[in-house]
Design a protein around this motif. Structure first.
Motif, mmCIF file in Angstrom:
data_model
loop_
_atom_site.group_PDB
_atom_site.id
_atom_site.type_symbol
_atom_site.label_atom_id
_atom_site.label_comp_id
_atom_site.label_asym_id
_atom_site.label_seq_id
_atom_site.Cartn_x
_atom_site.Cartn_y
_atom_site.Cartn_z
ATOM 1 N N TYR A 146 0.427 -1.185 0.085
ATOM 2 C CA TYR A 146 0.008 -0.012 -0.003
ATOM 3 C C TYR A 146 0.678 1.524 0.025
ATOM 4 N N VAL A 147 0.314 2.229 0.415
ATOM 5 C CA VAL A 147 0.915 3.955 -0.661
ATOM 6 C C VAL A 147 0.768 4.233 1.526
ATOM 7 N N VAL A 148 -0.488 4.025 1.709
ATOM 8 C CA VAL A 148 -0.554 5.144 2.988
ATOM 9 C C VAL A 148 -1.258 4.488 3.511
ATOM 10 N N PRO A 149 -1.872 4.713 4.706
ATOM 11 C CA PRO A 149 -3.333 4.792 5.422
ATOM 12 C C PRO A 149 -4.381 5.236 5.295
ATOM 13 N N SER A 150 -5.344 4.738 5.150
ATOM 14 C CA SER A 150 -6.441 5.740 5.189
ATOM 15 C C SER A 150 -6.354 7.375 5.580
ATOM 16 N N SER A 151 -6.757 8.282 5.837
ATOM 17 C CA SER A 151 -6.981 9.748 6.208
ATOM 18 C C SER A 151 -7.863 9.234 7.528
ATOM 19 N N GLY A 152 -9.260 8.199 7.422
ATOM 20 C CA GLY A 152 -9.946 8.210 8.297
ATOM 21 C C GLY A 152 -9.070 7.434 9.071
ATOM 22 N N LEU A 153 -8.692 6.821 9.245
ATOM 23 C CA LEU A 153 -7.809 5.708 10.183
ATOM 24 C C LEU A 153 -6.548 6.482 10.515
ATOM 25 N N VAL A 154 -5.799 7.360 9.998
ATOM 26 C CA VAL A 154 -4.909 7.593 10.938
ATOM 27 C C VAL A 154 -5.627 8.555 11.721
ATOM 28 N N ALA A 155 -6.800 9.523 11.293
ATOM 29 C CA ALA A 155 -7.912 10.264 12.538
ATOM 30 C C ALA A 155 -8.347 9.301 13.410
ATOM 31 N N VAL A 156 -8.483 7.878 13.170
ATOM 32 C CA VAL A 156 -9.165 7.204 14.491
ATOM 33 C C VAL A 156 -7.867 6.997 15.130
ATOM 34 N N ALA A 157 -6.356 6.517 15.167
ATOM 35 C CA ALA A 157 -5.465 6.324 15.674
ATOM 36 C C ALA A 157 -5.166 8.098 16.639
ATOM 37 N N ASP A 158 -4.841 8.925 15.620
ATOM 38 C CA ASP A 158 -5.190 10.147 16.550
ATOM 39 C C ASP A 158 -5.954 10.516 18.119
ATOM 40 N N ILE A 159 -7.123 10.431 17.595
ATOM 41 C CA ILE A 159 -8.264 10.556 18.678
ATOM 42 C C ILE A 159 -7.293 9.640 19.857
ATOM 43 N N LEU A 160 -7.173 7.920 20.106
ATOM 44 C CA LEU A 160 -6.948 7.009 20.702
ATOM 45 C C LEU A 160 -5.655 7.479 21.204
ATOM 46 N N LEU A 161 -4.548 7.866 20.223
ATOM 47 C CA LEU A 161 -3.575 8.226 21.239
ATOM 48 C C LEU A 161 -3.256 9.326 21.683
ATOM 49 N N ASN A 162 -3.667 10.300 20.522
ATOM 50 C CA ASN A 162 -3.227 12.287 21.586
ATOM 51 C C ASN A 162 -4.565 12.588 21.885
ATOM 52 N N ALA A 163 -5.329 12.135 21.696
ATOM 53 C CA ALA A 163 -7.012 13.461 22.500
ATOM 54 C C ALA A 163 -8.313 12.410 22.937
ATOM 55 N N ALA A 164 -8.174 11.705 23.072
ATOM 56 C CA ALA A 164 -9.394 10.587 23.860
ATOM 57 C C ALA A 164 -8.387 10.351 25.564
ATOM 58 N N SER A 165 -9.706 11.097 26.444
ATOM 59 C CA SER A 165 -9.131 11.026 27.742
ATOM 60 C C SER A 165 -9.114 9.277 28.419
ATOM 61 N N SER A 166 -9.425 8.627 29.625
ATOM 62 C CA SER A 166 -9.832 7.035 29.465
ATOM 63 C C SER A 166 -11.085 6.885 29.605
ATOM 64 N N GLY A 167 -12.067 7.676 29.935
ATOM 65 C CA GLY A 167 -13.514 7.704 30.189
ATOM 66 C C GLY A 167 -14.141 8.017 29.276
ATOM 67 N N ASP A 168 -13.885 8.248 27.805
ATOM 68 C CA ASP A 168 -14.542 8.822 26.638
ATOM 69 C C ASP A 168 -15.074 7.539 25.980
ATOM 70 N N ARG A 169 -16.035 7.082 25.146
ATOM 71 C CA ARG A 169 -16.484 6.228 24.586
ATOM 72 C C ARG A 169 -16.373 7.096 23.269
ATOM 73 N N ILE A 170 -14.961 5.870 22.511
ATOM 74 C CA ILE A 170 -14.776 6.585 20.954
ATOM 75 C C ILE A 170 -15.787 6.019 20.174
ATOM 76 N N VAL A 171 -17.211 6.295 19.384
ATOM 77 C CA VAL A 171 -17.459 5.482 18.471
ATOM 78 C C VAL A 171 -17.506 5.319 17.237
ATOM 79 N N LEU A 172 -17.928 4.381 16.051
ATOM 80 C CA LEU A 172 -16.954 4.333 14.660
ATOM 81 C C LEU A 172 -18.351 4.399 14.492
ATOM 82 N N ALA A 173 -18.536 5.314 12.630
ATOM 83 C CA ALA A 173 -20.106 5.485 11.942
ATOM 84 C C ALA A 173 -19.403 5.474 10.645
#
Length: 216
Positions: A146-173
């Motif tokens: 592949y060339v690069v991961p999708s932008s959507g998945l990079v954003a998901v990873a960023d939220i999990l790594l850098n933005a979400a706190s332990s109590g947040d519920r992260i939901v994908l649609a």
């Protein structure tokens, strides 16, 4: 992020019937690029994560249609998902392996930053380390070339790594894991499924929507 919030990450794929109301009651709603999720996927938009390189970026910044759209008017933050420096470093290699992607690494981060500043909202650049960490994690799922991961998945990873706190519920649609041939979508699907199995995020569907708390 505040603890205990519902964070909806809404891709541009299909969303379940009846999802709009659940998405719009979330505390934070993140959409992507031209926000094709608007409508069946609700209307609330707090953050728009953009593919800030290549033709998609040029299309959004040119002509004005994207800039004046309802979700862009509503969003209070714009995130540039791709690291300009990282993509610049990819240019020579892609010229040899994918000569048709001659403009793929063109960086328009400054254009999105300028637009955000001119319209009184925050601009954020996702760090290159997020994509690099994601690529290491994706390697466990044996992606095809592949060339690069999708932008959507990079954003998901960023939220999990850098933005979400332990109590947040992260939901994908709206994450169908299909599209451009040079994203590793099969591996991305397995990666998200593994995150869901670990309880780090959830996919929005009819079976789980009723047990999500209503957002503020």
């Amino acid at each position: 992020m505040q603890e205990g919030r519902v964070v909806m990450i809404v891709g541009n794929g299909e969303v379940p019937e009846g999802a709009a109301a659940m998405i719009d009651t979330a505390d934070l709603v993140i959409r992507f690029n031209d926000c094709r999720s608007i409508g069946k996927g609700g209307s609330k938009t707090d953050i728009i994560a953009v593919c800030n390189t290549g033709r998609p970026a040029l299309a959004m910044l040119g002509g004005g249609r994207w800039k004046t759209s309802d979700p862009v008017r509503q969003a209070r933050e714009i995130w540039s998902v791709r690291s300009g420096a990282k993509f610049a470093a990819m240019r020579a290699g892609l010229a040899a392996t994918h000569p048709d992607l001659d403009d793929f690494c063109d960086d328009y981060t400054a254009g999105f930053e300028s637009f955000a500043r001119a319209t009184g909202r925050k601009h954020r650049a996702v760090p290159a380390e997020t994509q690099e960490r994601l690529e290491r994690d994706l390697a466990r799922f044996e992606p095809s070339p592949y060339v690069v991961p999708s932008s959507g998945l990079v954003a998901v990873a960023d939220i999990l790594l850098n933005a979400a706190s332990s109590g947040d519920r992260i939901v994908l649609a709206g994450f169908g894991h299909s599209g451009w041939a040079w994203h590793p979508f099969a591996a991305e699907r397995r990666y998200v499924d593994a995150l869901a199995a670990d309880g780090r995020l959830r996919r929005l569907d009819q079976s789980i929507s009723s047990d999500l708390p209503q957002g503020a």
